[in-house]
Design a protein around this motif. Sequence first.
Motif, PDB file in Angstrom:
ATOM      1  N   ARG A 213       0.832  -1.199   0.000  1.00  0.00           N
ATOM      2  CA  ARG A 213       0.000   0.000   0.000  1.00  0.00           C
ATOM      3  C   ARG A 213       0.865   1.247   0.000  1.00  0.00           C
ATOM      4  O   ARG A 213       1.877   1.315   0.694  1.00  0.00           O
ATOM      5  N   THR A 352     -12.912  -8.634  14.672  1.00  0.00           N
ATOM      6  CA  THR A 352     -13.569  -7.326  14.551  1.00  0.00           C
ATOM      7  C   THR A 352     -14.220  -6.927  15.866  1.00  0.00           C
ATOM      8  O   THR A 352     -14.136  -5.763  16.304  1.00  0.00           O
ATOM      9  N   HIS A 355     -11.851  -5.353  18.450  1.00  0.00           N
ATOM     10  CA  HIS A 355     -11.583  -3.929  18.227  1.00  0.00           C
ATOM     11  C   HIS A 355     -12.807  -3.071  18.547  1.00  0.00           C
ATOM     12  O   HIS A 355     -12.675  -1.956  19.100  1.00  0.00           O
ATOM     13  N   VAL A 376     -15.731   7.399  12.389  1.00  0.00           N
ATOM     14  CA  VAL A 376     -14.488   7.264  11.630  1.00  0.00           C
ATOM     15  C   VAL A 376     -13.669   6.087  12.142  1.00  0.00           C
ATOM     16  O   VAL A 376     -13.147   5.265  11.365  1.00  0.00           O
ATOM     17  N   LYS A 377     -13.553   5.984  13.467  1.00  0.00           N
ATOM     18  CA  LYS A 377     -12.777   4.882  14.046  1.00  0.00           C
ATOM     19  C   LYS A 377     -13.447   3.539  13.776  1.00  0.00           C
ATOM     20  O   LYS A 377     -12.777   2.530  13.498  1.00  0.00           O
ATOM     21  N   GLY A 379     -15.293   2.841  11.197  1.00  0.00           N
ATOM     22  CA  GLY A 379     -15.092   2.554   9.777  1.00  0.00           C
ATOM     23  C   GLY A 379     -13.744   1.907   9.503  1.00  0.00           C
ATOM     24  O   GLY A 379     -13.627   1.002   8.675  1.00  0.00           O
ATOM     25  N   LYS A 380     -12.711   2.385  10.206  1.00  0.00           N
ATOM     26  CA  LYS A 380     -11.381   1.805  10.028  1.00  0.00           C
ATOM     27  C   LYS A 380     -11.345   0.351  10.480  1.00  0.00           C
ATOM     28  O   LYS A 380     -10.735  -0.498   9.833  1.00  0.00           O
ATOM     29  N   VAL A 381     -12.030   0.062  11.597  1.00  0.00           N
ATOM     30  CA  VAL A 381     -12.047  -1.305  12.112  1.00  0.00           C
ATOM     31  C   VAL A 381     -12.789  -2.235  11.153  1.00  0.00           C
ATOM     32  O   VAL A 381     -12.302  -3.314  10.789  1.00  0.00           O
ATOM     33  N   GLY A 383     -13.433  -1.771   8.020  1.00  0.00           N
ATOM     34  CA  GLY A 383     -12.747  -1.866   6.730  1.00  0.00           C
ATOM     35  C   GLY A 383     -11.536  -2.780   6.775  1.00  0.00           C
ATOM     36  O   GLY A 383     -11.180  -3.397   5.773  1.00  0.00           O
ATOM     37  N   LYS A 384     -10.898  -2.880   7.943  1.00  0.00           N
ATOM     38  CA  LYS A 384      -9.702  -3.705   8.067  1.00  0.00           C
ATOM     39  C   LYS A 384     -10.000  -5.162   7.760  1.00  0.00           C
ATOM     40  O   LYS A 384      -9.215  -5.849   7.108  1.00  0.00           O
ATOM     41  N   TYR A 385     -11.146  -5.646   8.225  1.00  0.00           N
ATOM     42  CA  TYR A 385     -11.503  -7.056   8.020  1.00  0.00           C
ATOM     43  C   TYR A 385     -12.665  -7.234   7.047  1.00  0.00           C
ATOM     44  O   TYR A 385     -13.138  -8.365   6.855  1.00  0.00           O
ATOM     45  N   ASN A 386     -13.147  -6.140   6.464  1.00  0.00           N
ATOM     46  CA  ASN A 386     -14.239  -6.206   5.478  1.00  0.00           C
ATOM     47  C   ASN A 386     -15.480  -6.878   6.076  1.00  0.00           C
ATOM     48  O   ASN A 386     -16.117  -7.714   5.432  1.00  0.00           O
TER      49      ASN A 386
END
Length: 588
Positions: A213, A352, A355, A376-377, A379-381, A383-386
């Motif tokens: 990335r 997930t 977190h 926002v936080k 969303g990051k979690v 998104g990390k594992y979809n």
Amino acid sequence: MSAKGSAMHVAINRRQRTNQAGTTVEYRTALIRRSYRDNGKVKHETLGNVSYLPDHALAALKASLAGKPLIDATADLSIHRSLPAGHIHAITTLAHGLGFENLLGTKCRHRDLIMGLLAARICNPTSKNATLTWFADTTYASDLGPTSSDELYAAMDWLLEQQPRIEKQLARTHLGRQTANPQRLALFDLSSSWVTGTHNPLAKHGYSRDKKRGHQQIEYGMLATAARLPIAVRVFPGNTADPTAFITIAEEIHELAGVEDLVMVGDRGMITSARINDLAKTSSLSWVTALRNTDIQALAVDTGPLQMSLFDEQNLAEISHEKYPGERLIACRNPALAEHCKHKRENLLTATEEHLDALVAAAAAGRVTGAGAIGVKIGKVLGKYNMAKHFLLDITDTSFSYRRNQESIAREAGLDGIYVIRTNVPETSMDAGDAVRTYKSLANVEKIFKTLKSRDLGIRPIRHYTEDRTRAHVFLCMLAAHLTWHLRTALAPLTYTDEERPVGEDPVVKAERSTTAARKASTRKLATGETAYGFQGLLTHLATRTRNTVSVAGVQESFELLALPTTTQHRAMELITAHLEKLTAQPA
């Protein structure tokens, strides 16, 4: 008559006679002769009879009369240098037997350097400048002579000019010939590699298959046979979509292979409905691909043709749907894959939740406030594992709670292990089982990419700054992969490679390795009791056979002497010869 000073030689005649006792006895006659011409006719004059000399003395006399220097066995020998040679000898022998040198082009300095670069790419993949150091530490030091980096880059430019002709010849040999490709299959897949520097015009940000990335990359599409033999490669900017790359090679395939009825095999993200419509307008290519998950879900609705009852007694079934007119859909369910999907999903859900629990505690303690900041936080979690689709959220400015979306999880679990093959090849040419096996053979292209990116060929990172040099580098690596395929195939009996991988009756179930391969892997021994090697380990062993520069006290000139091979090294060369003979014996 010619002068009496003509060169002498030793003529040895052997004949057999049966004596009175009935025993067959061999008689040897050794004569020193001089050959000359008399009125256009070759005549021989006998100068002496040396039949009484033992065989080793006759051999020495013959060598001496032939002008070869004789060395006293008690004389001092000096080895000036020993250079690794066995691995290079194996590669060059294979390449010569395949006609690979002629495939590259007419003999010239550029061709010699490209052959050196190919050997270096297989034995010690690194940058072009570092390859010069490798040359100096191998037999290429004397074979190629002094070489500069400018010469290597000029050779790459020359190679790029030969690419269209080389790829056409490879395609017509391995894809166009009925004997080489009876099923008329051509596999195509896309991969990417990251780029160093900032000046490469092909370097773009895109989906990184290398998981790099933030790095710019290039993409390259590989065309291969069903047996994973690389045939052609195309380089694209790093942000090129898979379908765009596919349609590019599809437009060229007829010209490359010289036939009209090829079957292209590509993954679900590459041969999309839009690309299929494009092919129908401009090409007669057939194709085999698979449906995306969203399309499978549409087939699995209550009134849809994809129902779990299809798999009560078998793992595959043909279905149809009005959305896919003139096409065949083969639904498959792999129980082992279903169990794997279930286990993986549960692990991701649990990770997930760990977190999310931390965020719940942070919001309750006031360390994170405001619905926007909390969101926002979260969303990051997610998104990390979809895993966003599998959770229901409740967010306020001061709190946050969540729960699993059991309906979404159950809907996904219902399709665990299920995939649908999509093709326009008629059943008379390819039954359902063969269609499944054909699509699964696409994994062979993934193995090519693994070979390119691993220690075998080291295609990445891309260090070149110009478009042409980047294309030449990727093409060079593809040619090295082509040679590596032959080398791996030939040397398979000495390595852990499964030579007898069984073809299961059920095409959906994962193929198991043969008992022979399993035994090699567990014991690290061949059936003969000798050590089994990994491919790179075998190349390392071959390299221990050296070419030595030797001199003898009292003799001004030095000479080169190749070390005697070990049993494994001798066997490796026999296997390469047998592989070449097998290819030669195949009908044209």
